[in-house]
Design a protein around this motif. Structure first.
Motif, PDB file in Angstrom:
ATOM      1  N   LEU A 171      21.745  64.870  29.252  1.00 45.20           N
ATOM      2  CA  LEU A 171      22.011  63.768  28.317  1.00 45.20           C
ATOM      3  C   LEU A 171      23.444  63.272  28.451  1.00 45.20           C
ATOM      4  N   PHE A 172      24.391  64.190  28.648  1.00 48.83           N
ATOM      5  CA  PHE A 172      25.788  63.792  28.854  1.00 48.83           C
ATOM      6  C   PHE A 172      25.931  62.978  30.141  1.00 48.83           C
ATOM      7  N   LEU A 173      25.210  63.380  31.184  1.00 49.42           N
ATOM      8  CA  LEU A 173      25.265  62.644  32.448  1.00 49.42           C
ATOM      9  C   LEU A 173      24.671  61.246  32.309  1.00 49.42           C
ATOM     10  N   ALA A 174      23.694  61.084  31.417  1.00 50.71           N
ATOM     11  CA  ALA A 174      23.154  59.745  31.144  1.00 50.71           C
ATOM     12  C   ALA A 174      24.230  58.844  30.548  1.00 50.71           C
ATOM     13  N   LEU A 175      25.042  59.393  29.633  1.00 53.40           N
ATOM     14  CA  LEU A 175      26.152  58.637  29.046  1.00 53.40           C
ATOM     15  C   LEU A 175      27.189  58.284  30.110  1.00 53.40           C
ATOM     16  N   LEU A 176      27.492  59.219  30.985  1.00 50.01           N
ATOM     17  CA  LEU A 176      28.458  58.990  32.063  1.00 50.01           C
ATOM     18  C   LEU A 176      27.970  57.880  32.996  1.00 50.01           C
ATOM     19  N   THR A 177      26.683  57.845  33.259  1.00 45.97           N
ATOM     20  CA  THR A 177      26.105  56.810  34.116  1.00 45.97           C
ATOM     21  C   THR A 177      26.217  55.437  33.464  1.00 45.97           C
ATOM     22  N   LEU A 178      26.032  55.371  32.154  1.00 47.30           N
ATOM     23  CA  LEU A 178      26.171  54.101  31.432  1.00 47.30           C
ATOM     24  C   LEU A 178      27.600  53.565  31.544  1.00 47.30           C
ATOM     25  N   ILE A 179      28.578  54.432  31.442  1.00 45.18           N
ATOM     26  CA  ILE A 179      29.981  54.033  31.601  1.00 45.18           C
ATOM     27  C   ILE A 179      30.206  53.469  33.004  1.00 45.18           C
ATOM     28  N   CYS A 180      29.604  54.112  34.015  1.00 46.39           N
ATOM     29  CA  CYS A 180      29.738  53.655  35.401  1.00 46.39           C
ATOM     30  C   CYS A 180      29.173  52.246  35.567  1.00 46.39           C
ATOM     31  N   ILE A 181      28.056  51.961  34.921  1.00 45.74           N
ATOM     32  CA  ILE A 181      27.456  50.630  35.007  1.00 45.74           C
ATOM     33  C   ILE A 181      28.419  49.571  34.475  1.00 45.74           C
ATOM     34  N   PHE A 182      29.048  49.847  33.332  1.00 39.92           N
ATOM     35  CA  PHE A 182      30.005  48.892  32.766  1.00 39.92           C
ATOM     36  C   PHE A 182      31.187  48.666  33.706  1.00 39.92           C
ATOM     37  N   LEU A 183      31.674  49.722  34.337  1.00 42.76           N
ATOM     38  CA  LEU A 183      32.794  49.591  35.274  1.00 42.76           C
ATOM     39  C   LEU A 183      32.408  48.722  36.473  1.00 42.76           C
ATOM     40  N   ILE A 184      31.197  48.899  36.977  1.00 44.58           N
ATOM     41  CA  ILE A 184      30.724  48.093  38.114  1.00 44.58           C
ATOM     42  C   ILE A 184      30.645  46.617  37.728  1.00 44.58           C
ATOM     43  N   ILE A 185      30.095  46.339  36.548  1.00 43.45           N
ATOM     44  CA  ILE A 185      29.951  44.951  36.097  1.00 43.45           C
ATOM     45  C   ILE A 185      31.310  44.269  35.952  1.00 43.45           C
ATOM     46  N   PHE A 186      32.295  45.005  35.449  1.00 42.66           N
ATOM     47  CA  PHE A 186      33.603  44.402  35.165  1.00 42.66           C
ATOM     48  C   PHE A 186      34.521  44.325  36.381  1.00 42.66           C
ATOM     49  N   PHE A 187      34.412  45.255  37.333  1.00 38.90           N
ATOM     50  CA  PHE A 187      35.424  45.348  38.387  1.00 38.90           C
ATOM     51  C   PHE A 187      34.944  45.016  39.799  1.00 38.90           C
ATOM     52  N   ILE A 188      33.639  44.986  40.032  1.00 37.09           N
ATOM     53  CA  ILE A 188      33.145  44.679  41.386  1.00 37.09           C
ATOM     54  C   ILE A 188      32.910  43.180  41.506  1.00 37.09           C
ATOM     55  N   PRO A 189      33.430  42.537  42.552  1.00 36.38           N
ATOM     56  CA  PRO A 189      33.281  41.079  42.706  1.00 36.38           C
ATOM     57  C   PRO A 189      31.826  40.667  42.943  1.00 36.38           C
ATOM     58  N   ALA A 190      31.551  39.406  42.666  1.00 41.25           N
ATOM     59  CA  ALA A 190      30.233  38.845  42.977  1.00 41.25           C
ATOM     60  C   ALA A 190      30.076  38.754  44.490  1.00 41.25           C
ATOM     61  N   TRP A 191      28.836  38.708  44.933  1.00 37.18           N
ATOM     62  CA  TRP A 191      28.512  38.695  46.372  1.00 37.18           C
ATOM     63  C   TRP A 191      28.443  37.258  46.868  1.00 37.18           C
ATOM     64  N   ASN A 192      29.595  36.588  46.889  1.00 37.33           N
ATOM     65  CA  ASN A 192      29.640  35.189  47.313  1.00 37.33           C
ATOM     66  C   ASN A 192      29.957  35.103  48.793  1.00 37.33           C
ATOM     67  N   ILE A 193      29.023  35.570  49.610  1.00 36.27           N
ATOM     68  CA  ILE A 193      29.230  35.601  51.051  1.00 36.27           C
ATOM     69  C   ILE A 193      28.533  34.402  51.690  1.00 36.27           C
ATOM     70  N   ASN A 194      29.312  33.530  52.289  1.00 37.48           N
ATOM     71  CA  ASN A 194      28.754  32.395  53.032  1.00 37.48           C
ATOM     72  C   ASN A 194      28.491  32.836  54.460  1.00 37.48           C
ATOM     73  N   ARG A 195      27.274  33.209  54.736  1.00 35.05           N
ATOM     74  CA  ARG A 195      26.969  33.797  56.038  1.00 35.05           C
ATOM     75  C   ARG A 195      27.123  32.826  57.197  1.00 35.05           C
ATOM     76  N   LYS A 196      27.116  31.532  56.898  1.00 33.04           N
ATOM     77  CA  LYS A 196      27.303  30.578  57.992  1.00 33.04           C
ATOM     78  C   LYS A 196      28.694  30.688  58.576  1.00 33.04           C
ATOM     79  N   ASN A 197      29.631  31.166  57.748  1.00 31.53           N
ATOM     80  CA  ASN A 197      30.998  31.345  58.222  1.00 31.53           C
ATOM     81  C   ASN A 197      31.213  32.722  58.822  1.00 31.53           C
ATOM     82  N   ILE A 198      30.220  33.570  58.665  1.00 33.70           N
ATOM     83  CA  ILE A 198      30.374  34.926  59.181  1.00 33.70           C
ATOM     84  C   ILE A 198      29.670  35.083  60.523  1.00 33.70           C
ATOM     85  N   GLU A 199      28.393  34.644  60.553  1.00 36.66           N
ATOM     86  CA  GLU A 199      27.642  34.782  61.786  1.00 36.66           C
ATOM     87  C   GLU A 199      26.663  33.624  61.908  1.00 36.66           C
TER      88      GLU A 199
END
Length: 404
Positions: A171-199
């Motif tokens: 149950l404690f690990l479930a709470l820890l996982t919820l905290i991780c989800i919030f961190l991902i939402i707030f700190f990981i950038p959106a996936w705005n990859i324009n593939r035409k400029n990549i390949e």
């Protein structure tokens, strides 16, 4: 090729957030090695059932790897990793409420599905956002954080077991996982990859991945060598120390702590030094030729020693297996950015199907040995001999393929 390389401070933040998720993932992967005496006592599990239960994590993990590759390439790590971790929370709560083996197994599979993106998501992001020369270091330090998760699954979990029980820990690990989800939402950038400029517009395909000669050379090693390593370090090292070496449950947890801290230190050093001598696929091939057999030599010695082989020997085994960590970033670099996610998740599929199969088979070999009136110690040695033989044959296949 233009890649949207991030500033160093942003890259470090992204790494730490993803590393926290992978920390939780590997803690859950290895926790059964510590709580197995409690589970066996509470549910009267056989060795085969224990292996199947722990392997359920790998089965769930493996089952989502192929669709995960497409999802990561198209939707990006922030959405996919956070969505998947919601399933982890559900699995953790269900596991903590389980009253029989079937519900334990189903919950364990759900947990495996939920954490299925915790390494491949970050590696896909690093392939796009980080410089090529930092891929090996980022991979090694992610594995270091994974070793820290396994470290915390040993003595820390053993310390809290008498007071809160394994149900409270989940149950404690479930709470820890919820905290991780919030961190991902707030700190990981959106996936705005324009593939035409990549390949080019070709988005790649699974057939391109599975027909690649380098990828095919690693298929048996991914299944048997890497899968066998996962099966041992996340479960069977603990029961070996209790049944074969004669450790108490507390001594086994202390042994696991030694194993995982050795792994953590080795990954830290590996991550610091490996970019200096492994910068491309050819370098990785040379290092694998030399280093992949080392852990097999150690495993053969452990089998010979039998009851005299304890935590120190298993620590040497996992540290000598570090050369296998070269495979994942090398696979990523072998493909275009459009196919990186598919390649990485396809290789991960091999690893975790192998881990599920071998974790279960080790338990079955032990049970079959006992059925035919051999001792449990002999059963463990028979099981490890199976791992040794299949891993050695897989290494020979790799050598043959890369020399052609």
């Amino acid at each position: 090729m233009n890649k949207p390389i991030l500033q160093k401070s942003k890259a470090i933040t992204i790494f730490l957030v993803f590393a926290f998720g992978y920390f939780i993932s590997t803690l859950l992967r290895a926790i059964n090695a510590t709580i197995s005496p409690e589970l066996v006592l509470d549910f009267d599990l056989t060795a085969g059932q224990l292996g199947l239960l722990s392997g359920g994590y790998f089965l769930g993990f493996a089952s989502v790897q192929i669709p995960l590759g497409y999802l990561l390439d198209s939707k990006g790590p922030r959405k996919i990793v956070s969505y998947f971790l919601l399933l982890t929370i559900i699995g953790l709560i269900l596991f903590s409420l389980s009253e029989n083996f079937t519900s334990l197994l189903v919950s364990r599979i759900i947990i495996g599905i939920g954490v299925g993106a915790c390494l491949m998501g970050p590696l896909t992001a690093y392939r796009v956002w980080f410089q090529d020369e930092t891929q090996q270091r980022a991979n090694s330090w992610m594995l270091m954080m994974g070793a820290m998760g396994m470290l915390f699954s040993s003595l820390p979990v053993q310390y809290f077991l008498p007071s809160v029980g394994w149900r409270g820990i989940f149950l404690f690990l479930a709470l820890l996982t919820l905290i991780c989800i919030f961190l991902i939402i707030f700190f990981i950038p959106a996936w705005n990859i324009n593939r035409k400029n990549i390949e080019n517009k070709n988005e790649g395909s699974l057939s391109e991945v599975w027909n690649n000669s380098f990828f095919k050379s690693l298929v048996p090693m991914g299944f048997f060598n890497y899968g066998g390593l996962f099966a041992i370090q996340t479960l069977w090292a603990g029961p070996w120390m209790i049944t074969v070496s004669g450790y108490t449950a507390k001594e086994s947890a202390e042994g696991l702590f030694l194993i995982y801290i050795s792994l953590l230190i080795s990954f830290f050093c590996w991550g610091y030094f490996v970019p200096r001598f492994s910068k491309n696929i050819n370098d990785a091939k040379k290092l694998l030729k030399f280093g992949a057999p080392l852990n097999l030599i150690v495993l053969a010695y452990i089998i010979i020693l039998g009851p005299n082989a304890g935590a120190v020997h298993w620590a040497v085994f996992v540290v000598s297996s570090i050369f296998l960590s070269l495979t994942q970033p090398a696979v990523g670099l072998a493909f275009s950015l459009n196919n990186a996610g598919k390649a990485l998740t396809s290789f991960n599929l091999l690893l975790f199907i192998g881990a599920f199969f071998l974790q279960w088979v080790i338990g079955l070999i032990i049970d079959i040995s006992v059925f035919f009136n051999f001792t449990e110690i002999t059963g463990f040695r028979n099981a490890m001999t199976f791992i040794l033989i299949t891993s050695f044959l897989s290494y020979l296949y790799f050598i043959k393929k890369v020399q052609n």
